[in-house]
Design a protein around this motif. Sequence first.
Motif, mmCIF file in Angstrom:
data_model
loop_
_atom_site.group_PDB
_atom_site.id
_atom_site.type_symbol
_atom_site.label_atom_id
_atom_site.label_comp_id
_atom_site.label_asym_id
_atom_site.label_seq_id
_atom_site.Cartn_x
_atom_site.Cartn_y
_atom_site.Cartn_z
ATOM 1 N N ALA A 22 0.814 -1.222 0.000
ATOM 2 C CA ALA A 22 0.000 0.000 0.000
ATOM 3 C C ALA A 22 0.840 1.262 0.000
ATOM 4 N N GLU A 23 2.038 1.186 0.544
ATOM 5 C CA GLU A 23 2.868 2.378 0.720
ATOM 6 C C GLU A 23 3.076 3.168 -0.560
ATOM 7 N N GLY A 24 3.315 2.502 -1.670
ATOM 8 C CA GLY A 24 3.636 3.210 -2.904
ATOM 9 C C GLY A 24 2.462 3.460 -3.828
ATOM 10 N N CYS A 25 1.280 3.082 -3.447
ATOM 11 C CA CYS A 25 0.124 3.209 -4.348
ATOM 12 C C CYS A 25 -0.348 4.648 -4.461
ATOM 13 N N ARG A 26 -0.640 5.034 -5.699
ATOM 14 C CA ARG A 26 -1.095 6.392 -5.998
ATOM 15 C C ARG A 26 -2.513 6.407 -6.582
ATOM 16 N N GLY A 27 -3.034 5.230 -6.885
ATOM 17 C CA GLY A 27 -4.349 5.118 -7.520
ATOM 18 C C GLY A 27 -4.203 4.525 -8.904
ATOM 19 N N GLY A 28 -5.105 3.644 -9.257
ATOM 20 C CA GLY A 28 -5.083 2.993 -10.558
ATOM 21 C C GLY A 28 -4.377 1.651 -10.570
ATOM 22 N N GLU A 29 -3.740 1.264 -9.462
ATOM 23 C CA GLU A 29 -3.048 -0.026 -9.418
ATOM 24 C C GLU A 29 -4.055 -1.169 -9.353
ATOM 25 N N VAL A 30 -3.659 -2.290 -9.964
ATOM 26 C CA VAL A 30 -4.459 -3.515 -9.929
ATOM 27 C C VAL A 30 -3.553 -4.653 -9.468
ATOM 28 N N GLN A 37 -16.328 -5.733 -2.590
ATOM 29 C CA GLN A 37 -16.386 -4.882 -1.397
ATOM 30 C C GLN A 37 -15.636 -3.604 -1.729
ATOM 31 N N GLU A 38 -16.187 -2.486 -1.318
ATOM 32 C CA GLU A 38 -15.511 -1.202 -1.477
ATOM 33 C C GLU A 38 -15.179 -0.679 -0.089
ATOM 34 N N TYR A 39 -13.906 -0.361 0.116
ATOM 35 C CA TYR A 39 -13.449 0.165 1.400
ATOM 36 C C TYR A 39 -13.018 1.608 1.194
ATOM 37 N N VAL A 40 -13.741 2.531 1.806
ATOM 38 C CA VAL A 40 -13.403 3.948 1.703
ATOM 39 C C VAL A 40 -13.102 4.484 3.095
ATOM 40 N N GLY A 41 -12.389 5.564 3.150
ATOM 41 C CA GLY A 41 -12.029 6.154 4.432
ATOM 42 C C GLY A 41 -10.531 6.146 4.656
ATOM 43 N N GLY A 80 -4.638 3.066 5.496
ATOM 44 C CA GLY A 80 -5.287 3.882 6.512
ATOM 45 C C GLY A 80 -6.742 3.553 6.738
ATOM 46 N N TYR A 81 -7.213 2.469 6.178
ATOM 47 C CA TYR A 81 -8.606 2.042 6.388
ATOM 48 C C TYR A 81 -8.660 1.259 7.691
ATOM 49 N N ASP A 82 -9.587 1.629 8.585
ATOM 50 C CA ASP A 82 -9.633 0.965 9.885
ATOM 51 C C ASP A 82 -10.903 0.154 10.116
ATOM 52 N N GLY A 83 -11.679 -0.097 9.070
ATOM 53 C CA GLY A 83 -12.886 -0.907 9.207
ATOM 54 C C GLY A 83 -12.593 -2.380 9.003
ATOM 55 N N ASP A 84 -13.646 -3.179 9.021
ATOM 56 C CA ASP A 84 -13.526 -4.621 8.800
ATOM 57 C C ASP A 84 -13.251 -4.918 7.335
ATOM 58 N N VAL A 85 -12.388 -5.886 7.110
ATOM 59 C CA VAL A 85 -12.092 -6.369 5.766
ATOM 60 C C VAL A 85 -12.386 -7.855 5.776
ATOM 61 N N THR A 86 -13.322 -8.266 4.938
ATOM 62 C CA THR A 86 -13.696 -9.675 4.858
ATOM 63 C C THR A 86 -13.666 -10.117 3.404
#
Length: 137
Positions: free
Chosen positions: A18-26, A63-67, A49-55
């Motif tokens: 996640a550290e180097g991601c800028r958006g658009g990565e797959v 699943q979309e994780y925002v925040g 930086g997402y602190d919700g549940d990931v399942t």
Amino acid sequence: MTILAGAEATQDHGARWAEGCRGGEVFALYGDLGSGKTQLVKGFARGMGYDGDVTSPTYTLIQEYVGGRLPIYHLDLYRLEALEDALRLGVEDYLPADGVTLVEWPQLIETLLPDNTIHAELAVVSLHERTVTERLG
């Protein structure tokens, strides 16, 4: 190839992605059931930086994780049988997307994956060890 000693190490590996991601990565995640794909995504989400549940979205498929720093799109295509099913689901909208897309069981949509997709093969070594082998393209 990297050896991952346990779920925490697998999550830490995902967080480093996640550290180097800028958006658009797959990221295309291959591996048998229980190989650590979802653990990798959990760590990735934490690293963003997402602190919700990931399942695992095995039954919801997406699943979309925002925040976090960027939106994360977590696709699990295990239950799909044909490329047409994936197209009806709208997977093309996530390849690439404004955030980062992680696809479990991507075999059905390999022809749709962008050239710069990061392919990661996870394998079970023992009860508490996994390996991950990564390649670009």
